[in-house]
Design a protein around this motif. Structure first.
Motif, PDB file in Angstrom:
ATOM      1  N   LYS A 166       0.830  -1.189   0.000  1.00 18.96           N
ATOM      2  CA  LYS A 166       0.000   0.000   0.000  1.00 18.96           C
ATOM      3  C   LYS A 166       0.875   1.254   0.000  1.00 18.96           C
ATOM      4  CE  LYS A 166      -4.046  -1.889   2.347  1.00 18.96           C
ATOM      5  NZ  LYS A 166      -4.966  -1.739   3.517  1.00 18.96           N
ATOM      6  N   PRO A 167       0.525   2.243  -0.832  1.00 18.92           N
ATOM      7  CA  PRO A 167       1.320   3.480  -0.857  1.00 18.92           C
ATOM      8  C   PRO A 167       1.210   4.217   0.476  1.00 18.92           C
ATOM      9  CG  PRO A 167      -0.700   3.740  -2.139  1.00 18.92           C
ATOM     10  CD  PRO A 167      -0.611   2.287  -1.775  1.00 18.92           C
ATOM     11  N   ASN A 168       2.299   4.798   0.919  1.00 22.17           N
ATOM     12  CA  ASN A 168       2.257   5.533   2.184  1.00 22.17           C
ATOM     13  C   ASN A 168       1.854   6.983   1.946  1.00 22.17           C
ATOM     14  OD1 ASN A 168       4.533   6.844   1.173  1.00 22.17           O
ATOM     15  ND2 ASN A 168       5.967   5.523   2.280  1.00 22.17           N
ATOM     16  N   LYS A 169       1.816   7.739   3.050  1.00 26.21           N
ATOM     17  CA  LYS A 169       1.392   9.135   3.000  1.00 26.21           C
ATOM     18  C   LYS A 169       2.235   9.956   2.023  1.00 26.21           C
ATOM     19  CE  LYS A 169       0.709   9.909   7.351  1.00 26.21           C
ATOM     20  NZ  LYS A 169       0.590  10.470   8.721  1.00 26.21           N
ATOM     21  N   MET A 209      -8.726  12.592  -0.025  1.00 25.23           N
ATOM     22  CA  MET A 209      -9.790  12.105   0.853  1.00 25.23           C
ATOM     23  C   MET A 209      -9.504  10.698   1.369  1.00 25.23           C
ATOM     24  SD  MET A 209     -11.665  14.777   0.954  1.00 25.23           S
ATOM     25  CE  MET A 209     -13.133  14.218   1.807  1.00 25.23           C
ATOM     26  N   LYS A 210      -8.599   9.990   0.705  1.00 23.25           N
ATOM     27  CA  LYS A 210      -8.273   8.616   1.129  1.00 23.25           C
ATOM     28  C   LYS A 210      -7.110   8.564   2.124  1.00 23.25           C
ATOM     29  CE  LYS A 210      -9.839   6.572  -3.233  1.00 23.25           C
ATOM     30  NZ  LYS A 210      -9.407   5.866  -4.478  1.00 23.25           N
ATOM     31  N   ILE A 211      -6.402   9.682   2.290  1.00 29.39           N
ATOM     32  CA  ILE A 211      -5.244   9.693   3.191  1.00 29.39           C
ATOM     33  C   ILE A 211      -5.719   9.769   4.646  1.00 29.39           C
ATOM     34  CG2 ILE A 211      -3.142  10.907   3.867  1.00 29.39           C
ATOM     35  CD1 ILE A 211      -2.899  11.958   1.043  1.00 29.39           C
ATOM     36  N   LYS A 212      -5.312   8.800   5.435  1.00 29.60           N
ATOM     37  CA  LYS A 212      -5.676   8.793   6.854  1.00 29.60           C
ATOM     38  C   LYS A 212      -4.619   9.568   7.649  1.00 29.60           C
ATOM     39  CE  LYS A 212      -8.114   4.351   6.672  1.00 29.60           C
ATOM     40  NZ  LYS A 212      -8.184   2.971   7.213  1.00 29.60           N
ATOM     41  N   ASN A 213      -5.099  10.438   8.536  1.00 32.36           N
ATOM     42  CA  ASN A 213      -4.205  11.246   9.367  1.00 32.36           C
ATOM     43  C   ASN A 213      -3.117  11.957   8.550  1.00 32.36           C
ATOM     44  OD1 ASN A 213      -5.532  10.310  11.761  1.00 32.36           O
ATOM     45  ND2 ASN A 213      -4.349   8.406  11.586  1.00 32.36           N
ATOM     46  N   PRO A 214      -3.519  12.792   7.590  1.00 32.46           N
ATOM     47  CA  PRO A 214      -2.522  13.497   6.757  1.00 32.46           C
ATOM     48  C   PRO A 214      -1.674  14.444   7.580  1.00 32.46           C
ATOM     49  CG  PRO A 214      -4.696  14.429   6.434  1.00 32.46           C
ATOM     50  CD  PRO A 214      -4.890  13.201   7.268  1.00 32.46           C
ATOM     51  N   ASP A 215      -0.403  14.580   7.187  1.00 35.47           N
ATOM     52  CA  ASP A 215       0.463  15.543   7.863  1.00 35.47           C
ATOM     53  C   ASP A 215       0.230  16.934   7.268  1.00 35.47           C
ATOM     54  OD1 ASP A 215       1.756  15.502   5.401  1.00 35.47           O
ATOM     55  OD2 ASP A 215       3.414  14.254   6.109  1.00 35.47           O
ATOM     56  N   SER A 216       0.983  17.918   7.761  1.00 33.25           N
ATOM     57  CA  SER A 216       0.750  19.303   7.341  1.00 33.25           C
ATOM     58  C   SER A 216       0.959  19.502   5.835  1.00 33.25           C
ATOM     59  CB  SER A 216       1.652  20.259   8.124  1.00 33.25           C
ATOM     60  OG  SER A 216       3.016  19.974   7.886  1.00 33.25           O
ATOM     61  N   TYR A 217       1.978  18.847   5.284  1.00 30.27           N
ATOM     62  CA  TYR A 217       2.235  19.018   3.856  1.00 30.27           C
ATOM     63  C   TYR A 217       1.122  18.388   3.021  1.00 30.27           C
ATOM     64  CZ  TYR A 217       4.541  18.929  -0.690  1.00 30.27           C
ATOM     65  OH  TYR A 217       4.833  19.104  -2.012  1.00 30.27           O
ATOM     66  N   ALA A 218       0.657  17.221   3.432  1.00 26.68           N
ATOM     67  CA  ALA A 218      -0.437  16.549   2.711  1.00 26.68           C
ATOM     68  C   ALA A 218      -1.706  17.396   2.760  1.00 26.68           C
ATOM     69  CB  ALA A 218      -0.686  15.168   3.302  1.00 26.68           C
ATOM     70  N   ILE A 219      -1.959  18.012   3.919  1.00 25.06           N
ATOM     71  CA  ILE A 219      -3.154  18.854   4.041  1.00 25.06           C
ATOM     72  C   ILE A 219      -3.028  20.085   3.144  1.00 25.06           C
ATOM     73  CG2 ILE A 219      -4.466  20.331   5.615  1.00 25.06           C
ATOM     74  CD1 ILE A 219      -3.815  18.356   7.849  1.00 25.06           C
ATOM     75  N   SER A 220      -1.840  20.677   3.099  1.00 23.56           N
ATOM     76  CA  SER A 220      -1.626  21.863   2.258  1.00 23.56           C
ATOM     77  C   SER A 220      -1.885  21.546   0.787  1.00 23.56           C
ATOM     78  CB  SER A 220      -0.198  22.389   2.437  1.00 23.56           C
ATOM     79  OG  SER A 220      -0.003  22.861   3.743  1.00 23.56           O
TER      80      SER A 220
END
Length: 273
Positions: free
Chosen positions: A3-6, A30-41
């Motif tokens: 599975k691909p990671n964050k 929308m599929k990323i669980k517990n995204p970090d700050s960069y993923a959210i940006s």
């Protein structure tokens, strides 16, 4: 399979955005669980570009009030992106909620914020001087909703006693000059409010003045535009208008824009004699 990671999903999101596959990018986020700050940006960009404005606004609101994964600059970048893309899509209610959220959270609009609003609405801060440019402007009369929103921005900034960017202020005047009629009239009054250190010194147009002085106080530019027909008979030389605090940078541009909405004859600054 693995599975691909964050980090991988975030990189894939960025690739989709670069390829203008905004829906795919938003779906990945929308599929990323517990995204970090960069993923959210990056996710905020994807949501805005895909037109999922309510979801983006909800996400930013969570970040500034509860789940504080993003830093202040990242939150501001999210607000700016949401403002720009929301306005580009004509979603003025989203833009209002976004600006209110930004100010309510204690953030101060930056030059980037004002540029986001201008770009989203297709505003220009300089008057066109060529005949071709003038014709192009006259062929695209701005909607009332656009001008109302800009007055809402001015009201919101004055509510916090904040400075208005000079280019943004100039763009409102250029839009008023382009529209003509009541919008140009309101734009002309904006210039008088900007020039006056004491709002009581502002006069209105001669044809609007009553023989007897009155002391009507206008508290909102947007409400003044919406109810101008009611206010018109009450306007006088002592009418008090909301303040406008404009940055002194690029002041030549400001003066040129103000000249474009000036009325000859009436509307002198100062009391009638």
């Amino acid at each position: 399979g693995v599975k691909p990671n964050k980090k991988t999903l975030t990189a894939l999101m960025g690739a989709c955005i670069a390829g203008k596959k905004y829906e795919a990018a938003a779906n990945i986020f929308m599929k990323i669980k517990n995204p970090d700050s960069y993923a959210i940006s990056v996710g905020l960009q994807a949501l805005c570009l895909d037109g999922r404005f309510d979801t983006a606004l909800e996400l930013i609101t969570e970040q500034r009030s509860g789940q504080k994964t993003l830093k202040g600059k990242q939150v501001m970048a999210g607000y700016n992106k949401l403002l720009e893309e929301g306005l580009r899509a004509g979603e003025y209610d989203i833009a209002r909620d976004t600006l209110s959220g930004l100010l309510g959270a204690g953030y101060i609009p930056s030059k980037i914020t004002f540029r986001a609003i201008m770009d989203g609405m297709g505003l220009v801060s300089d008057r066109p001087f060529t005949s071709a440019a003038m014709r192009k402007m006259s062929d695209s009369t701005p909607s009332d909703g656009k001008f109302e929103l800009l007055l809402f921005v001015l009201d919101s900034l004055e509510g916090r006693k904040l400075i208005v960017d000079s280019s943004f202020y100039s763009s409102i005047l250029v839009l008023g000059a382009q529209a003509g009629g009541l919008q140009k009239r309101i734009a002309s009054l904006l210039t008088r409010s900007r020039k006056s250190g004491k709002q009581k010194e502002i006069s209105v147009f001669e044809e609007d003045l009553l023989d007897e002085p009155c002391s009507t106080s206008i508290t909102s530019w947007e409400e003044f535009l919406e109810n101008y027909s009611c206010y018109k008979e009450k306007l006088g030389p002592s009418t008090v208008f909301p303040s406008i605090r404009v940055s002194t940078k690029d002041f030549g541009r400001v003066l040129a824009a103000e000249q474009g909405v000036a009325y000859r004859g009436g509307g002198r600054v100062g009391s009638r004699r």
